[in-house]
Structures are given as structure tokens and as C-alpha cells.
Design a protein around this motif. Structure first.
Motif, PDB file in Angstrom:
ATOM      1  N   UNK A  79       1.053  -1.360   0.065  1.00 22.26           N
ATOM      2  CA  UNK A  79      -0.049   0.121   0.025  1.00 22.26           C
ATOM      3  C   UNK A  79       0.918   1.337  -0.119  1.00 22.26           C
ATOM      4  N   UNK A  80       1.842   1.220   0.727  1.00 22.66           N
ATOM      5  CA  UNK A  80       2.562   2.240   0.693  1.00 22.66           C
ATOM      6  C   UNK A  80       3.360   2.711  -0.737  1.00 22.66           C
ATOM      7  N   UNK A  81       4.029   1.531  -1.266  1.00 19.51           N
ATOM      8  CA  UNK A  81       4.558   1.610  -2.500  1.00 19.51           C
ATOM      9  C   UNK A  81       3.486   2.195  -3.591  1.00 19.51           C
ATOM     10  N   UNK A  82       2.354   1.766  -3.242  1.00 21.96           N
ATOM     11  CA  UNK A  82       1.106   2.170  -4.583  1.00 21.96           C
ATOM     12  C   UNK A  82       0.608   3.721  -3.845  1.00 21.96           C
ATOM     13  N   UNK A  83       0.956   4.221  -2.896  1.00 23.03           N
ATOM     14  CA  UNK A  83       0.477   5.366  -2.175  1.00 23.03           C
ATOM     15  C   UNK A  83      -1.020   5.144  -1.845  1.00 23.03           C
ATOM     16  N   UNK A  84      -1.599   3.770  -1.222  1.00 19.72           N
ATOM     17  CA  UNK A  84      -2.723   3.757  -1.032  1.00 19.72           C
ATOM     18  C   UNK A  84      -3.035   4.371   0.241  1.00 19.72           C
ATOM     19  N   UNK A  85      -2.036   4.218   1.358  1.00 18.69           N
ATOM     20  CA  UNK A  85      -2.110   4.733   2.618  1.00 18.69           C
ATOM     21  C   UNK A  85      -2.403   6.126   2.642  1.00 18.69           C
ATOM     22  N   UNK A  86      -2.234   6.885   1.682  1.00 12.84           N
ATOM     23  CA  UNK A  86      -2.433   8.241   1.730  1.00 12.84           C
ATOM     24  C   UNK A  86      -4.090   8.747   1.461  1.00 12.84           C
ATOM     25  N   UNK A  87      -4.757   7.659   1.172  1.00 12.92           N
ATOM     26  CA  UNK A  87      -6.245   7.462   1.291  1.00 12.92           C
ATOM     27  C   UNK A  87      -6.868   7.661   2.647  1.00 12.92           C
ATOM     28  N   UNK A  88      -6.014   7.434   3.636  1.00 15.16           N
ATOM     29  CA  UNK A  88      -6.679   7.367   5.044  1.00 15.16           C
ATOM     30  C   UNK A  88      -6.184   8.553   5.885  1.00 15.16           C
ATOM     31  N   UNK A  89      -7.041   9.179   6.764  1.00 12.30           N
ATOM     32  CA  UNK A  89      -6.549  10.201   7.650  1.00 12.30           C
ATOM     33  C   UNK A  89      -6.368   9.692   8.948  1.00 12.30           C
TER      34      UNK A  89
END
Length: 314
Positions: free
Chosen positions: A193-203
Motif C-alpha cells: 500500500x505504501x509503494x502504491x500510495x494507497x495509505x494516503x487515502x486514510x486520515x
């Protein structure tokens, strides 16, 4: 789950911080629970909720979200022992640290291939073994109370291996090597998720049964299941398949672990019997089982999009 006794192990992605003087974490649940800021743990936020409700932290306070708390310094990795002890699959069948090393090798092999098929370069995380407390490179410090966690800021996984015993004694999980592999594979899911920037979708601080935090955790469970589907076919760097046998009992043990670290199960069994869905951060037991099973049955990470519009989280 068994490992090919003649397969080579690679310890180059492991940092062994055990016994390196990481600082005092106190007794069980006695130190400050360190989470948030990007530190993503398999049960840490749930334990934060329990301690805050039960007053288990005493006067030490709790850190959430805003980064991990400070613990003592002076940690240095000494990888000599593990490099000498963990040489082959035979070692992985008899030693816990070698078993986890073997799982890390398999996960790196699987995700490297999956990324290559998509035309994307895979950057493996480092995995840190620690005892009691640890200082991360980018998320501050944490005690073992957090459980295994991933720090996006330094792209590394952190685990006190005693957590696996805690899963069995405190959470009542069946345990076993494939259940332990699920825990490691889940943290690797956070790396993906970090490599794909998915975690940026969570506050930070997001919670609730359909929150971004829950979606992130369920996706990591699904990614863990996708690896599990391919576990017996992933070769080592030398081309030899490392994991030789995964049984139905192994899969059931992994599902049992997923069920026992659901928000509702932990709140009801360890938190005094009251379930508060507004505090859900990892997903219910049913949700965690569902999404691990989704990855396991399909073997396709693309089927793990828990953020898709209209997706049924279960």
C-alpha cells in the motif's frame, strides 16, 4: 506448513535488534502504546482502544495518532547470529526467527514477481526483530504492546517475535507457522500500500466500520491471502521453491487468527463485553476472514480493492 530443508535462506533483508538496548517498554501493556503517524500495526489500534477504556496504561499516557512515542536509544543491528543460524529451510522448520526469515523471503519473491508483471519495480522492505521496545527510522519509538507494525516513513516492518505467543495465550489463537505467516504477510500488505500510495487515502484517527482505516487493514488482509494462494509455488532467488506444503489445517489456523484480531472479537472478549463500532479501525472478525479468503481464493491482488466505490466490505 513446511519448508524445503535444502532451500537456501537469505537474511539480507533482516535486521536483528534483539538484545541491543532499545529502551524500557515496561511490562505487558505497561508502557506507552505507540501508534499512528503512519505506523500501521495488525492489532495496535485495537489495543490502544482497550487500554484507554480499561485504564491499563496507568499514568503513562497514550500516543494517538501523531507518531510513535519515544523509547530509549542506542540500538544497533547485529545480524551475525541470525546469518549463521538461518541458512536453510531445515533451520526454518526448527527456529522461529528462521521461520519468519523464510516467510520474508517468500513474500519478497511473490511481490517482486507480481510487480514485475505490472511493469513496476518492487522495493523490498527491511524486517526488524526486536525485544521489548524499538526505535524506528521514521515513526519514532514503540513498545511490544503495539504488536507487529509497518512504518511507511522508513518502509520497514517491526516485530517482537514474542507476539506470536501472545496471540495464542491472550487471544486464544490456534497459532502455527501459517498463522504466523499471515501476520507477516499482512504487514507486507501495508508495504505494498505504501509503494502504491494507497495509505494516503486514510486520515489519521479515522475509525468506524466503513472507515478508510478499516478499508486499509482489510486490503492488507486480502494481500496476505493473495500471497498465501501462491505460497507453495514461489521460488527462492536460487529458483528452488521454499514452502513445500500448506494444508487445510494451516489455512484454518490463519483464518482463526484473522477472526481473533477482529475489532468486535477483541472488544467483546478482552474489552469488557461491549462492542463499539465507532472505534473500529481494523475490521470485524467476519470482515477480516472475508477479505483474507478473497485473496486466498483468487490469488489476485487486483481483487483486493476495498476502496472501490460500492464495494461490500462484508
Amino acid at each position: 506448513m513446511r519448508f524445503d530443508e535444502n532451500a537456501d535462506l537469505d537474511t539480507s533483508q533482516i535486521d536483528d535488534l534483539r538484545g541491543s538496548g532499545g529502551g524500557g517498554g515496561g511490562g505487558p501493556l505497561g508502557g506507552r502504546v505507540a501508534l499512528g503517524g503512519g505506523g500501521l500495526g495488525i492489532v495496535g489500534l485495537i489495543l490502544y482502544f482497550l487500554i484507554s477504556q480499561l485504564g491499563g496504561a496507568g499514568g503513562g499516557g497514550l500516543a494517538l495518532p501523531g507518531g510513535l512515542t519515544e523509547v530509549g536509544g542506542g540500538q544497533t543491528a547485529d545480524n551475525t547470529r541470525i546469518a549463521q543460524s538461518c541458512r536453510s529451510g531445515a533451520d526454518a522448520n526448527t527456529r522461529l526467527d528462521c521461520e519468519v526469515t523464510a516467510v520474508v523471503n517468500s513474500l519478497d519473491g511473490y511481490w517482486s514477481d507480481a510487480f514485475a508483471r505490472s511493469g513496476v519495480t518492487y522495493r523490498p522492505p527491511r524486517t526488524n526483530f526486536f525485544s521489548g521496545a524499538v526505535n524506528t527510522g521514521g515513526c519514532g519509538g514503540a513498545t511490544s504492546d503495539v504488536g507487529p507494525f509497518y512504518c511507511p516513513a522508513d518502509s520497514e516492518v517491526y516485530i517482537d517475535l514474542s507476539f506470536f505467543q501472545e496471540l495464542e495465550t491472550r487471544f486464544g489463537a490456534q497459532g502455527g507457522p501459517f498463522a504466523r505467516a499471515y501476520v507477516i504477510a499482512h504487514e507486507y500488505g501495508h508495504h505494498i500500500q505504501n509503494l502504491l500510495d494507497t495509505n494516503r487515502r486514510v486520515q489519521a484517527g479515522d475509525s468506524g466500520p466503513t472507515s478508510g482505516s478499516v478499508r486499509l487493514e482489510l486490503q492488507a488482509d486480502c494481500y496476505a491471502g493473495a500471497w498465501a494462494n501462491h505460497a507453495t509455488t514461489v521460488p527462492t532467488a536460487s529458483g528452488r521453491t521454499l514452502i513445500t506444503d500448506v494444508t487445510r489445517a494451516d489455512i484454518n489456523a490463519a483464518l482463526d487468527t484473522a477472526q481473533r484480531i477482529g475489532d468486535d472479537y477483541i472488544q467483546s472478549r478482552l474489552g469488557g463485553g461491549r462492542v463499539n463500532e465507532s472505534q473500529f479501525t481494523h475490521g470485524s472478525s467476519a470482515q477480516r476472514e472475508k477479505w483474507y479468503t478473497t485473496g486466498l481464493q483468487t490469488g489476485d491482488p487486483a481483487r483486493c480493492d476495498t476502496f472501490a466505490r460500492g464495494v461490500d466490505l462484508g
